[in-house]
Write a protein that holds these residues in place. Structure first.
Motif, PDB file in Angstrom:
ATOM      1  N   PRO A  87       0.818  -1.224   0.000  1.00  0.00           N
ATOM      2  CA  PRO A  87       0.000   0.000   0.000  1.00  0.00           C
ATOM      3  C   PRO A  87       0.850   1.271   0.000  1.00  0.00           C
ATOM      4  N   GLN A  88       2.017   1.226   0.642  1.00  0.00           N
ATOM      5  CA  GLN A  88       2.889   2.396   0.661  1.00  0.00           C
ATOM      6  C   GLN A  88       3.414   2.707  -0.759  1.00  0.00           C
ATOM      7  N   GLU A  89       3.777   1.663  -1.510  1.00  0.00           N
ATOM      8  CA  GLU A  89       4.260   1.869  -2.878  1.00  0.00           C
ATOM      9  C   GLU A  89       3.158   2.433  -3.772  1.00  0.00           C
ATOM     10  N   VAL A  94       0.884   7.429  -6.808  1.00  0.00           N
ATOM     11  CA  VAL A  94      -0.112   8.445  -7.139  1.00  0.00           C
ATOM     12  C   VAL A  94       0.115   9.747  -6.386  1.00  0.00           C
ATOM     13  N   GLY A  95       1.199   9.819  -5.594  1.00  0.00           N
ATOM     14  CA  GLY A  95       1.556  11.074  -4.936  1.00  0.00           C
ATOM     15  C   GLY A  95       0.954  11.275  -3.563  1.00  0.00           C
TER      16      GLY A  95
END
Length: 106
Positions: A87-89, A94-95
């Motif tokens: 989820p962090q990646e 998407v910024g």
């Protein structure tokens, strides 16, 4: 659509052959064949060659194919999925940043 000048099309086609063949593109059979075909179908003062226009059209079509394949491969390398992402990646792509959890987690 207009084809443009045959010399410009030839140069663009040879540029695509160079991209495909790498450093030794002048030794490739494709390079030699294209140059031989253009030399054989050039217009001289003694004859009018109708095949030159046909060759020019075929060259422009093949040039379009080579460019499209090269651009497709570049897009595929850039956007092809690389498996499951954290989820962090995904948020970073998407910024966004994920919120920090209380207690020092995350």
């Amino acid at each position: 659509a207009a084809l443009g000048a045959p010399l410009r099309t030839l140069r663009a086609l040879l540029r695509e052959v160079r991209h495909a063949a790498g450093r030794s593109y002048r030794d490739s059979p494709a390079y030699r064949h294209v140059l031989a075909a253009f030399r054989a179908h050039r217009v001289t003062s003694k004859k009018l060659c109708r095949a030159q226009q046909e060759l020019h059209f075929q060259t422009a079509t093949y040039l379009c194919l080579l460019r499209s394949v090269r651009e497709h491969e570049a897009l595929h390398r850039e956007y092809h999925g690389r498996g499951e992402r954290s989820p962090q990646e995904v948020a970073g792509l998407v910024g966004f940043r994920l919120p920090q959890q209380p207690g020092g987690k995350g």
